[in-house]
Design an enzyme around this catalytic site. Sequence first.
Site, PDB file in Angstrom:
ATOM      1  N   LYS A  64     -83.057 -22.151 -49.054  1.00  0.00           N
ATOM      2  CA  LYS A  64     -82.735 -23.459 -49.626  1.00  0.00           C
ATOM      3  C   LYS A  64     -83.412 -23.675 -50.968  1.00  0.00           C
ATOM      4  O   LYS A  64     -82.863 -24.357 -51.833  1.00  0.00           O
ATOM      5  CB  LYS A  64     -83.133 -24.583 -48.657  1.00  0.00           C
ATOM      6  CG  LYS A  64     -82.169 -24.729 -47.501  1.00  0.00           C
ATOM      7  CD  LYS A  64     -82.243 -26.121 -46.900  1.00  0.00           C
ATOM      8  CE  LYS A  64     -81.277 -26.275 -45.747  1.00  0.00           C
ATOM      9  NZ  LYS A  64     -81.430 -27.547 -45.044  1.00  0.00           N
TER      10      LYS A  64
ATOM     11  N   LYS B  58     -69.793 -17.157 -41.464  1.00  0.00           N
ATOM     12  CA  LYS B  58     -69.840 -18.218 -40.463  1.00  0.00           C
ATOM     13  C   LYS B  58     -68.963 -19.390 -40.923  1.00  0.00           C
ATOM     14  O   LYS B  58     -68.891 -19.671 -42.120  1.00  0.00           O
ATOM     15  CB  LYS B  58     -71.302 -18.679 -40.362  1.00  0.00           C
ATOM     16  CG  LYS B  58     -71.653 -19.299 -39.034  1.00  0.00           C
ATOM     17  CD  LYS B  58     -73.133 -19.588 -38.981  1.00  0.00           C
ATOM     18  CE  LYS B  58     -73.365 -20.921 -38.340  1.00  0.00           C
ATOM     19  NZ  LYS B  58     -74.752 -21.335 -38.289  1.00  0.00           N
TER      20      LYS B  58
ATOM     21  N   LYS C 184     -68.686 -26.029 -43.400  1.00  0.00           N
ATOM     22  CA  LYS C 184     -67.955 -27.094 -44.099  1.00  0.00           C
ATOM     23  C   LYS C 184     -68.189 -27.027 -45.600  1.00  0.00           C
ATOM     24  O   LYS C 184     -67.486 -27.676 -46.367  1.00  0.00           O
ATOM     25  CB  LYS C 184     -68.378 -28.457 -43.558  1.00  0.00           C
ATOM     26  CG  LYS C 184     -69.843 -28.748 -43.823  1.00  0.00           C
ATOM     27  CD  LYS C 184     -70.137 -30.209 -43.748  1.00  0.00           C
ATOM     28  CE  LYS C 184     -71.499 -30.533 -44.285  1.00  0.00           C
ATOM     29  NZ  LYS C 184     -72.625 -29.752 -43.816  1.00  0.00           N
TER      30      LYS C 184
END
Length: 333
Positions: A117, A199, A202
């Site tokens: 991140k 995977k 969204k």
Amino acid sequence: MCETIEKKKVLSCIQPSGMLTLGNYLGALKNWKMMQEEFDCTFAVADLHAITVRQEPAKLRSQIYSTYALMLALGLNPEKSTLFIQSHVPEHSQLSWLLSCNTQFGEMSRMTQFKDKSAKHADNVNVGLFSYPVLMAADILLYKPDFVPVGADQKQHLEIARDIAERFNRLYGDVFTIPEPYIPKTGARVMSLQDPEKKMSKSDDNTNAWVAILDDRDTIIRKFKRAVTDSGSGVIMSDEKQGISNLITIYSAVTGKSVSETEKEFDGKGYGDFKLAVGEVVADELAPIREKYNELITDKSLLEKYFREGADKAEKVARKTYFKAMKKVGFVI
Ligand code: TRP
């Protein structure tokens, strides 16, 4: 009465990050609903975790409501389980400080999600992003759960929560239960419909790659019809047929049929028929959730009633654990 055997406790949380996908549903949320029958469950919307990346206030607020409404729409029952919003129980932030002072910089630096991140949001590598797993440890440890259902991406965070708990207990005396990861029997890893090596997510720009829990029937069926498969034939699970394998996984997770039952059912059928069948079972499964959600999301006062009651219930448990920890560390309480 036969209710004297105490149920094992389960805790899990979900971030209010907007659209939840079929991947979230089959990988986690469907299991929450089943666990509610067997365990004493606590489920929360992890809103404090959401601000480790920049959020737009109005959007965050609406996503917290919608995630909570979705938990109810999925069939989580506030009479059976404790369903609340993390920031409503201040002990999460408070315990997080105690735990931070008992967590090493080195341990946190090793967290792979932090590394990922911080690379992705290089302009906002904030201290919260770094200490995120400590807050997650607080979420867990306050409720002394026996099991924490988490996906593969959160396993490292659960391990660190266990380490922090063990260390704290060793230094100050027994306060926390050491939680076990809960690996669901039927947890499915759902891949992108457009690139079955990735995977389902969204954040994929191609909206055909993922199905939202709240997508309508036609959209769901259309996305499955367009799912990428190999050029061969035969509904068979195999490494060479990742697209079809993903669809088999989805079909069997939704229907509860095993992989071999599914293969048998579609023996001799073409990919087109199978894609349509998967689309239909998914659409049938999600339709009642979407209807319930649409009802709930317009009833803010009902949602509020549930989340206030949930927070009261949660805080009774959280406060006890928090004060015990404070006392052990030497605070005057
Ligand atoms: N970090 C988890 C996620 O992003 C959400 C979460 C927060 C959580 N606190 C938790 C999960 C406690 C399990 C237990 O998916």
